[in-house]
Design an enzyme around this catalytic site. Structure first.
Site, mmCIF file in Angstrom:
data_model
loop_
_atom_site.group_PDB
_atom_site.id
_atom_site.type_symbol
_atom_site.label_atom_id
_atom_site.label_comp_id
_atom_site.label_asym_id
_atom_site.label_seq_id
_atom_site.Cartn_x
_atom_site.Cartn_y
_atom_site.Cartn_z
ATOM 1 N N SER A 129 -3.942 -6.232 8.620
ATOM 2 C CA SER A 129 -4.495 -5.483 7.452
ATOM 3 C C SER A 129 -6.028 -5.769 7.067
ATOM 4 O O SER A 129 -6.383 -6.943 7.078
ATOM 5 C CB SER A 129 -3.625 -5.654 6.267
ATOM 6 N N TYR A 153 0.807 -12.403 0.249
ATOM 7 C CA TYR A 153 0.947 -11.612 1.317
ATOM 8 C C TYR A 153 -0.170 -11.481 2.351
ATOM 9 O O TYR A 153 0.175 -11.315 3.553
ATOM 10 C CB TYR A 153 0.972 -10.064 0.596
ATOM 11 N N LYS A 157 -0.774 -12.252 6.653
ATOM 12 C CA LYS A 157 -1.286 -11.507 7.524
ATOM 13 C C LYS A 157 -2.436 -12.680 8.459
ATOM 14 O O LYS A 157 -2.449 -12.469 9.625
ATOM 15 C CB LYS A 157 -1.979 -10.443 7.260
HETATM 16 P P1 NAD Z 1 7.233 -0.251 4.752
HETATM 17 O O1 NAD Z 1 7.916 -0.950 3.690
HETATM 18 O O2 NAD Z 1 7.563 1.165 4.389
HETATM 19 O O3 NAD Z 1 7.823 -0.504 6.406
HETATM 20 C C1 NAD Z 1 8.290 -1.865 6.698
HETATM 21 C C2 NAD Z 1 9.642 -1.674 7.236
HETATM 22 O O4 NAD Z 1 9.826 -3.098 7.549
HETATM 23 C C3 NAD Z 1 10.690 -1.229 6.104
HETATM 24 O O5 NAD Z 1 11.390 -0.283 6.931
HETATM 25 C C4 NAD Z 1 11.550 -2.525 5.906
HETATM 26 O O6 NAD Z 1 13.047 -2.078 5.757
HETATM 27 C C5 NAD Z 1 11.497 -3.296 7.280
HETATM 28 N N1 NAD Z 1 11.545 -4.705 7.220
HETATM 29 C C6 NAD Z 1 11.071 -5.588 6.492
HETATM 30 N N2 NAD Z 1 11.423 -6.982 6.561
HETATM 31 C C7 NAD Z 1 12.170 -7.024 7.642
HETATM 32 C C8 NAD Z 1 12.870 -7.720 8.388
HETATM 33 N N3 NAD Z 1 12.872 -9.233 8.149
HETATM 34 N N4 NAD Z 1 13.663 -7.346 9.447
HETATM 35 C C9 NAD Z 1 13.619 -6.041 9.671
HETATM 36 N N5 NAD Z 1 12.844 -5.156 9.111
HETATM 37 C C10 NAD Z 1 12.334 -5.406 8.026
HETATM 38 O O7 NAD Z 1 5.873 -0.380 4.885
HETATM 39 P P2 NAD Z 1 4.524 0.443 5.705
HETATM 40 O O8 NAD Z 1 3.450 0.703 4.680
HETATM 41 O O9 NAD Z 1 5.035 1.173 6.669
HETATM 42 O O10 NAD Z 1 3.659 -0.930 6.340
HETATM 43 C C11 NAD Z 1 4.202 -1.552 7.563
HETATM 44 C C12 NAD Z 1 3.310 -2.484 7.963
HETATM 45 O O11 NAD Z 1 2.120 -2.347 7.934
HETATM 46 C C13 NAD Z 1 3.622 -3.768 7.148
HETATM 47 O O12 NAD Z 1 3.447 -5.041 8.031
HETATM 48 C C14 NAD Z 1 2.507 -4.030 6.264
HETATM 49 O O13 NAD Z 1 2.109 -5.118 5.850
HETATM 50 C C15 NAD Z 1 1.218 -3.350 6.931
HETATM 51 N N6 NAD Z 1 0.279 -2.430 6.444
HETATM 52 C C16 NAD Z 1 0.473 -1.738 5.342
HETATM 53 C C17 NAD Z 1 -0.566 -1.181 4.669
HETATM 54 C C18 NAD Z 1 -0.106 -0.199 3.468
HETATM 55 O O14 NAD Z 1 -0.916 0.057 2.752
HETATM 56 N N7 NAD Z 1 0.848 0.550 3.840
HETATM 57 C C19 NAD Z 1 -1.591 -1.462 5.083
HETATM 58 C C20 NAD Z 1 -2.047 -2.678 5.899
HETATM 59 C C21 NAD Z 1 -0.960 -3.093 6.525
HETATM 60 N N1 UFG Z 2 -5.244 1.620 -8.331
HETATM 61 C C1 UFG Z 2 -4.889 2.138 -9.592
HETATM 62 N N2 UFG Z 2 -3.823 2.602 -10.034
HETATM 63 C C2 UFG Z 2 -2.635 2.250 -9.208
HETATM 64 C C3 UFG Z 2 -2.728 1.836 -7.972
HETATM 65 C C4 UFG Z 2 -3.871 1.385 -7.468
HETATM 66 O O1 UFG Z 2 -6.263 2.279 -9.924
HETATM 67 O O2 UFG Z 2 -1.570 2.605 -9.833
HETATM 68 C C5 UFG Z 2 -6.450 1.377 -7.510
HETATM 69 C C6 UFG Z 2 -6.616 -0.003 -7.097
HETATM 70 O O3 UFG Z 2 -7.169 -0.810 -8.429
HETATM 71 C C7 UFG Z 2 -7.609 -0.100 -6.167
HETATM 72 C C8 UFG Z 2 -7.121 1.391 -5.378
HETATM 73 O O4 UFG Z 2 -6.710 1.920 -6.278
HETATM 74 O O5 UFG Z 2 -9.013 0.161 -6.513
HETATM 75 C C9 UFG Z 2 -6.625 1.181 -4.031
HETATM 76 O O6 UFG Z 2 -5.322 0.579 -4.468
HETATM 77 P P1 UFG Z 2 -3.944 0.613 -3.641
HETATM 78 O O7 UFG Z 2 -2.852 -0.560 -4.219
HETATM 79 O O8 UFG Z 2 -3.577 1.797 -2.985
HETATM 80 O O9 UFG Z 2 -4.387 -0.444 -2.185
HETATM 81 P P2 UFG Z 2 -5.059 -1.871 -1.917
HETATM 82 O O10 UFG Z 2 -6.396 -1.488 -1.415
HETATM 83 O O11 UFG Z 2 -5.073 -2.753 -3.088
HETATM 84 O O12 UFG Z 2 -4.388 -2.454 -0.899
HETATM 85 C C10 UFG Z 2 -3.635 -1.554 0.330
HETATM 86 C C11 UFG Z 2 -2.197 -2.300 0.433
HETATM 87 C C12 UFG Z 2 -2.473 -3.495 1.079
HETATM 88 C C13 UFG Z 2 -3.281 -3.389 2.186
HETATM 89 C C14 UFG Z 2 -4.488 -2.836 2.063
HETATM 90 C C15 UFG Z 2 -5.389 -2.779 3.106
HETATM 91 O O13 UFG Z 2 -1.353 -2.249 -0.572
HETATM 92 O O14 UFG Z 2 -1.158 -3.790 1.574
HETATM 93 O O15 UFG Z 2 -4.482 -1.591 1.109
HETATM 94 O O16 UFG Z 2 -6.813 -2.490 2.903
HETATM 95 F F1 UFG Z 2 -3.484 -4.697 2.807
#
Ligand code: NAD
Ligand code: UFG
Length: 345
Positions: A129, A153, A157
């Site tokens: 991430s 978290y 990573k």
């Molecule tokens: P998500 O929660 O929708 O998907 C994660 C999935 O993993 C879920 O379906 C959950 O049920 C499953 N899971 C969790 N723990 C498990 C376990 N122990 N065994 C089996 N399954 C398990 O999240 P997402 O947004 O699709 O994110 C996927 C990956 O990408 C995550 O590793 C997250 O950290 C990473 N990521 C997400 C974002 C974001 O903003 N969404 C940004 C950067 C990285």
């Molecule tokens: N924000 C608001 N109101 C909300 C939610 C978010 O103002 O209700 C703002 C935050 O303060 C930030 C921006 O919107 O300035 C983005 O926030 P997000 O929570 O959508 O995303 P982040 O950048 O904080 O983090 C996300 C994921 C992380 C991931 C990261 C990668 O939550 O898991 O992106 O850049 F690692």
């Protein structure tokens, strides 16, 4: 015979989009998910969207920490590579429950790597991430920028990245790609797949989407006094379908004999502020999003966006979509599924 790819967390938001792309690309996809933060309905919809390739998807409800169950799966089928998404991802929750995050994300990953090693499956694409860049002093972040974690978290990573590097150092037959991606938003253009978080959304766009469909009265904007163009935080939003294409590119790269353990940013290289994103969503949806101004959210960076050069050069991948398409597709999903996968079957 088509390649078989194991996708952990494949029922989740990002995983479901990648599974569909894999099926459409002629791969077999085997999903492992404990469904803690996802719905099996997503998998049913993927099968429908994949048409004649739908039967190439199989699902196993397994927790990654259940080593005997994982062993059994690997003994029953040979995988060409693993795409690893499964994990917990809510930043605030990780501060409140660090052990839960270390247990799930670290033990889950270590168990997976052990079972992969035991079965000679040594190709991995891991979802890292952009959170590993912390509060960057210089943007865009390149893969060489300093890394730091601001919460448990983020630390999971960073730790997993290090575990992967150590593993490759110990055995160079491992091929590992660490994908640091930025802020995924949007949905599959069909409106059948999308983000459906449990409880109050932590992230910006799922919250905005719930305001637009009337589930919440207003968006709280965390921080209006940043040193940015309009005072709100700036992020690199990337369409989830672009991200899915980035994973396919990474998968292809894993077959390149020169690959060891490599890290790539997946972003657009562009910074968009919170208010700009809200305005784009209002335009796409025709809905007014009421705003409540609030103080900064602890742990948030001011400006975070990435350099895309390395991925363009070495993965031959570049994001195609802008914020208009992200908001259009997110609204298409939200309006058809105002209560996520619970809206319909
Ligand atoms: P998500 O929660 O929708 O998907 C994660 C999935 O993993 C879920 O379906 C959950 O049920 C499953 N899971 C969790 N723990 C498990 C376990 N122990 N065994 C089996 N399954 C398990 O999240 P997402 O947004 O699709 O994110 C996927 C990956 O990408 C995550 O590793 C997250 O950290 C990473 N990521 C997400 C974002 C974001 O903003 N969404 C940004 C950067 C990285
Ligand atoms: N924000 C608001 N109101 C909300 C939610 C978010 O103002 O209700 C703002 C935050 O303060 C930030 C921006 O919107 O300035 C983005 O926030 P997000 O929570 O959508 O995303 P982040 O950048 O904080 O983090 C996300 C994921 C992380 C991931 C990261 C990668 O939550 O898991 O992106 O850049 F690692």
């Amino acid at each position: 015979m088509s390649s078989s790819i194991l996708v952990t967390g494949g029922a989740g938001y990002i995983g479901s989009h990648i599974v569909l792309q894999l099926l459409l690309g002629g791969y077999k996809a085997v999903v492992v998910d404990n469904l803690d933060n996802s719905s099996e309905i997503a998998l049913k919809r993927i099968k429908d969207l994949a048409g004649e390739n739908g039967p190439n998807l199989t699902f196993n409800k397994i927790d990654l920490r259940d080593k005997p169950a994982l062993e059994k799966l690997f003994a029953s089928e040979k995988f060409d590579a693993v795409i690893h998404f499964a994990g917990l991802k809510a930043v605030g929750e990780s501060v409140e429950k660090p052990l839960m995050y270390y247990n799930n994300n670290l033990i889950g990953t270590i168990t997976l790597l052990e079972v992969m090693a035991a079965h000679g499956c040594k190709k991995l694409a891991f979802s890292s991430s952009a959170t590993v860049y912390g509060w960057p002093k210089v943007v865009p972040c390149t893969e060489e920028s300093p890394v730091s974690a601001m919460n448990p978290y983020g630390r999971t990573k960073l730790f997993i990245e290090e575990i992967c590097r150590d593993l490759h150092l110990s055995d160079s037959s491992w091929k590992i790609i660490l994908l640091r991606y930025f802020n995924p938003v949007g949905s599959h253009p069909s409106g059948s797949l999308g983000e459906d978080p449990r409880g109050i959304p932590n992230n910006l766009m799922p919250f905005v989407q719930q305001v637009a469909v009337g589930r919440r009265p207003a968006l709280t904007v965390f921080g209006t006094d940043y040193g940015t163009k309009d005072g709100t935080g700036v992020r690199d939003f990337i369409h989830v379908v672009d991200l899915a294409d980035g994973y396919i590119a990474a998968l292809n790269k894993l077959s390149d004999p020169s690959v060891g353990c490599e890290v790539y940013n997946l972003g657009t290289g562009k910074g968009t502020s919170v208010l700009e994103m809200v305005a784009a969503f209002e335009k796409a949806s025709g809905k007014k999003i009421p705003l409540v101004k609030a103080s900064r959210r602890p742990g948030d960076a001011e400006i975070l966006y990435g350099s895309t050069e390395k991925a363009e050069r070495e993965l031959n991948w570049k994001a195609k979509y802008g914020i208009e398409e992200m908001c259009r597709d997110q609204w298409n999903w939200a309006s058809k599924n105002p209560y996520g996968y619970d809206s319909t079957n």
